[in-house]
Design an enzyme around this catalytic site. Structure first.
Site, PDB file in Angstrom:
ATOM      1  N   HIS A 170      55.564  11.046  12.624  1.00  0.00           N
ATOM      2  CA  HIS A 170      55.419   9.605  12.436  1.00  0.00           C
ATOM      3  C   HIS A 170      54.071   9.085  12.920  1.00  0.00           C
ATOM      4  O   HIS A 170      53.740   7.921  12.664  1.00  0.00           O
ATOM      5  CB  HIS A 170      56.547   8.870  13.155  1.00  0.00           C
ATOM      6  N   ASP A 210      46.639   4.406  13.561  1.00  0.00           N
ATOM      7  CA  ASP A 210      48.083   4.262  13.437  1.00  0.00           C
ATOM      8  C   ASP A 210      48.576   5.210  12.360  1.00  0.00           C
ATOM      9  O   ASP A 210      47.898   5.418  11.349  1.00  0.00           O
ATOM     10  CB  ASP A 210      48.452   2.828  13.037  1.00  0.00           C
TER      11      ASP A 210
END
Length: 460
Positions: free
Chosen positions: A157, A365
């Site tokens: 993730h 991110d």
């Protein structure tokens, strides 16, 4: 139909809407197969024996939830130490914040081995196993060492750093070798796949069989990008609830003469919060018409505040907010409203909808789902504008956002000013395109694409 087994550091009851779109999406697949969700219980046993933990089983509808307790020593080495003290900063390009010398890797290996032993006793021969995130990279290798032959996939993730940064991790070769115990590795973006491919090409003796296929250590591994999405309909429905509507009405009343800029994230050094505040100061300096008329609401939810890097970040943000408010504030207007606490998820759609501009400007991110939630929450007739860091994984999917380099304060301030002045027809066009993208590639698409790709790989 094979049973789905999901493994993650923490689990959630998929029957509860508060669990969020990811838990609901995974929960649907688990429910359909009579699946198993396995992870840490969240409980720390202060005097527990390292490498040992009680297994707890409970039923949630058609899904079995299995959790394991951690001793204090295991928690501090596996979770705080190696996962969040080494892997998190390195994978977000912050070598300066990684604690390489504390010897946490032993605890990381020990907990993954314990999880594997606990999980193996619950597995069926034809299970499909889907492991999630950086805490559990070596889990498949431990299961394989115990003789488990089930099809196994892994989804990361967070971002994958460039090869030279990844190679700074002590025992990085062991870490990547562990990934080859999986049949499929899913990453958030094509950039992540490129970084992985380059690492394999330069740091291992792997054969690159194709754009997404690698052969090393006697194993063949598929690596593909599966960008995660949100449940658009669920979030839209959340925006129609009383809490969201009340929040929207409150913001409209309080800021009827202001333009709202909004940032929502955890307190984390990867989110670019100091750079964002400095950019907002630059906006007020360069475009004084915003003085008295533009307000930045910055929500930074508490996160890992016992760690020195987070405490220093909190102190820096408080100083920057105080400085901006002191230099530019007036008796009836404060330029920055800084909120260091959690805001209920059911209220967020109303807050997003009231904002003219969302500032989603992380330094790095994996994906960033706030960007997608902001798009889903907008009024199509009068939508706000998304200002998005080019270093967020979402930037690959959302080119109609205004993409910025958060390190470039001056240019980012110019882009924010452009967003504040954007004509309605352009805002509508951009929003329509963004909404179509997040609907097409939502969390259910993500789940289906990953599991279909894993199912297509022949079992070992």
């Amino acid at each position: 139909m094979s049973r789905l087994v999901v493994v993650s550091n923490r689990i959630a009851d998929p029957r509860k809407p508060a669990s969020g779109g990811l838990a609901v999406a995974v929960g649907q697949a688990l429910e359909a197969s009579g699946g198993l969700w396995f992870g840490w219980s969240g409980k720390i046993v202060e005097n527990g024996t390292p490498g040992e933990g009680d297994l707890h089983l409970q039923q949630a509808g058609n899904v079995q939830l299995a959790t394991v307790d951690l001793s204090r020593e295991d928690h501090d080495s596996y979770y705080l130490g190696y996962s969040n003290g080494v892997l998190w900063p390195v994978f977000h390009y912050r070598l300066d914040l990684a604690d390489f010398d504390a010897g946490y890797i032993g605890g990381y290996r020990r907990v993954n081995q314990m999880f594997a032993h606990k999980l193996a006793s619950l597995l069926k021969p034809d299970d499909i196993i889907w492991v999630h995130d950086y805490h559990l990279i070596p889990l498949a290798a431990e299961l394989r060492a115990m003789g488990c032959k089930q099809r196994m996939g892994f989804f990361l993730h967070i971002p994958v750093p460039p090869p030279l940064i990844l190679a700074a991790v002590p025992a990085h070769d062991w870490l990547i070798r562990s990934l080859f115990a999986y049949d499929l590795v899913g990453l958030q973006s094509n950039t992540d796949v490129s970084h992985f491919s380059r690492y394999v090409g330069t740091e291992t003796s792997a054969d690159i069989l194709g754009e997404h296929e690698f052969r090393a250590y006697g194993k063949t591994l598929q690596v593909q990008a599966f960008p995660i999405g949100i449940d658009v309909d669920e979030f839209t429905a959340l925006g129609e609830g009383k809490d969201a509507q009340d929040m929207y009405a409150q913001m409209r009343r309080e800021y009827s003469r202001r333009r709202l800029l909004l940032g929502v994230e955890r307190m984390d050094y990867s989110k670019g919060l100091p750079q964002r505040l400095k950019t907002f100061r630059q906006l007020l300096q360069s475009y004084p018409e915003n003085v008295g008329s533009a307000t930045l609401i910055q929500i930074a939810s508490p996160s890992r505040e016992s760690v020195d890097a987070y405490a220093a970040l909190k102190q820096e943000l408080e100083s920057l907010c105080g400085s901006i408010n002191g230099d530019f504030g007036e008796l009836d207007w404060m330029p920055v409203r800084y909120i260091h606490r959690n805001v209920a998820r059911k209220r967020l759609p109303g807050l997003y909808r009231a904002a003219s501009v969302a500032l989603v400007t992380p330094l790095r991110d994996g994906m960033n789902l706030v960007a997608k939630e902001f798009v889903a929450a907008q009024d199509p007739e009068d939508p706000g504008v998304l200002v998005l860091s080019r270093f967020a994984g979402a930037a690959e999917q959302l080119p109609e956002a205004l993409l910025v380099n958060p390190y470039d304060t001056l240019r980012t301030a110019e882009t924010i000013q452009r967003a504040l002045q954007m004509p309605l027809d352009e805002r509508q066009r951009r929003h329509q395109a963004l909404l179509a993208r997040i609907r097409e590639h939502d969390v259910y698409w993500w789940r289906h694409q990953f599991l279909a790709a894993l199912a297509a790989i022949p079992a070992p």
